[in-house]
Enzyme design. Structure first.
Site, PDB file in Angstrom:
ATOM      1  N   THR A   1      47.823  44.257  43.307  1.00 50.57           N
ATOM      2  CA  THR A   1      48.579  44.807  44.432  1.00 50.57           C
ATOM      3  C   THR A   1      48.162  44.067  45.697  1.00 50.57           C
ATOM      4  O   THR A   1      47.183  43.328  45.713  1.00 50.57           O
ATOM      5  CB  THR A   1      48.319  46.314  44.628  1.00 50.57           C
ATOM      6  OG1 THR A   1      46.974  46.509  45.106  1.00 50.57           O
ATOM      7  CG2 THR A   1      48.527  47.088  43.337  1.00 50.57           C
TER       8      THR A   1
ATOM      9  N   ALA B   1      42.856  45.815  44.374  1.00 57.42           N
ATOM     10  CA  ALA B   1      43.190  46.532  45.606  1.00 57.42           C
ATOM     11  C   ALA B   1      42.611  45.734  46.767  1.00 57.42           C
ATOM     12  O   ALA B   1      41.432  45.384  46.752  1.00 57.42           O
ATOM     13  CB  ALA B   1      42.613  47.944  45.581  1.00 57.42           C
TER      14      ALA B   1
ATOM     15  N   VAL C   1      38.226  44.253  43.872  1.00 58.79           N
ATOM     16  CA  VAL C   1      38.514  44.168  45.304  1.00 58.79           C
ATOM     17  C   VAL C   1      39.091  42.798  45.647  1.00 58.79           C
ATOM     18  O   VAL C   1      38.492  41.763  45.369  1.00 58.79           O
ATOM     19  CB  VAL C   1      37.251  44.435  46.140  1.00 58.79           C
ATOM     20  CG1 VAL C   1      37.590  44.353  47.627  1.00 58.79           C
ATOM     21  CG2 VAL C   1      36.667  45.803  45.803  1.00 58.79           C
ATOM     22  N   LYS C   2      40.260  42.823  46.246  1.00 54.82           N
ATOM     23  CA  LYS C   2      40.960  41.594  46.625  1.00 54.82           C
ATOM     24  C   LYS C   2      40.519  41.178  48.031  1.00 54.82           C
ATOM     25  O   LYS C   2      40.599  41.968  48.971  1.00 54.82           O
ATOM     26  CB  LYS C   2      42.467  41.837  46.578  1.00 54.82           C
ATOM     27  CG  LYS C   2      43.304  40.632  46.230  1.00 54.82           C
ATOM     28  CD  LYS C   2      44.741  41.081  45.990  1.00 54.82           C
ATOM     29  CE  LYS C   2      45.626  39.928  45.576  1.00 54.82           C
ATOM     30  NZ  LYS C   2      47.024  40.378  45.401  1.00 54.82           N
ATOM     31  N   ILE C   3      40.078  39.916  48.133  1.00 52.92           N
ATOM     32  CA  ILE C   3      39.521  39.394  49.378  1.00 52.92           C
ATOM     33  C   ILE C   3      40.276  38.128  49.781  1.00 52.92           C
ATOM     34  O   ILE C   3      40.509  37.254  48.936  1.00 52.92           O
ATOM     35  CB  ILE C   3      38.020  39.046  49.199  1.00 52.92           C
ATOM     36  CG1 ILE C   3      37.218  40.261  48.707  1.00 52.92           C
ATOM     37  CG2 ILE C   3      37.439  38.454  50.473  1.00 52.92           C
ATOM     38  CD1 ILE C   3      36.927  41.287  49.746  1.00 52.92           C
TER      39      ILE C   3
END
Length: 218
Positions: free
Chosen positions: A27, A56, A82-84
């Site tokens: 996402t 996310a 965790v999307k960075i």
């Protein structure tokens, strides 16, 4: 190759999961905003449906803020990744989060050097964007091939998520290039299993069987 579904639509995720094709979900803020529901609520529901990784994304741009957000996101479900964003601050955050055992997906990668930096920082996944490179007249598939070669050369553990996939050719070429994962919009999935010659073949088989059945009945 693993298939991730690039959506936050719960109904879409449920429908395609029933086919056994969904290994994870990605996402981003744009996708989440389209759902018109609280971020946490959406991610937790997706994680209850999908056993695999669910990306996310953080909103902060400074490393400290990213780390703070990431720790919260990681507590929502054990399969949250965790999307960075691929920035200097992002790399700093990834390094910290990796040391804490929090999985990360570094996004918006457009060069081999960016992918290499993300992998060296400890990213679990790196996401090169094929379609967006094609949009500016660059062959995004060359990036996938070269990234895979570099990761293999040095034994780096990051997995490549082919992102911004626009058509079947992107998926097929990414698979041929050795990308570990493709994240695919829900609208593209039906095109992957459909072909007019398949439909024509089924129609022919049924027609022949009907003729045979009528003959046997006589």
């Amino acid at each position: 190759m693993k298939f991730f579904l690039d959506t936050a639509s719960v109904s879409e995720i449920k429908r395609i999961s029933e086919l056994g094709l969904v290994d994870g979900v990605t996402t981003n803020p744009t996708i989440i905003a389209k759902e018109g529901r609280p971020f946490e609520e959406v991610i937790k529901e997706i994680c209850s449906i999908v056993d695999g990784p669910v990306s996310a994304e953080v909103i902060g741009l400074e490393a400290d803020k990213m780390v703070e957000e990431a720790r919260i996101l990681a507590k929502w479900a054990p399969n949250v990744v965790v999307k960075i964003p691929m920035t200097e601050e992002g790399l700093k955050a990834v390094h910290t989060l990796t040391a804490e055992g929090i999985k990360t997906n570094v996004t918006l990668i457009f060069t081999v050097s960016q992918g290499l930096m993300a992998a060296k920082a400890g990213a679990t996944y790196i996401s090169p964007f094929l379609g967006r490179l094609d949009d500016i007249g660059t062959d995004g598939m060359i990036l996938i091939k070269n990234l895979k070669k570099v990761l293999d050369n040095y034994g780096l553990k990051a997995e490549i998520i082919s992102a911004s996939i626009r058509h079947i050719g992107h998926l097929e070429e990414a698979a041929e290039a050795g990308a570990h994962i493709a994240t695919i919009p829900g609208s593209l999935f039906p095109k992957l299993w459909s072909h007019p010659l398949t439909d024509k073949g089924i129609e022919g088989f049924l027609k022949d069987w009907e003729a045979f059945s009528q003959k046997e009945g006589n």
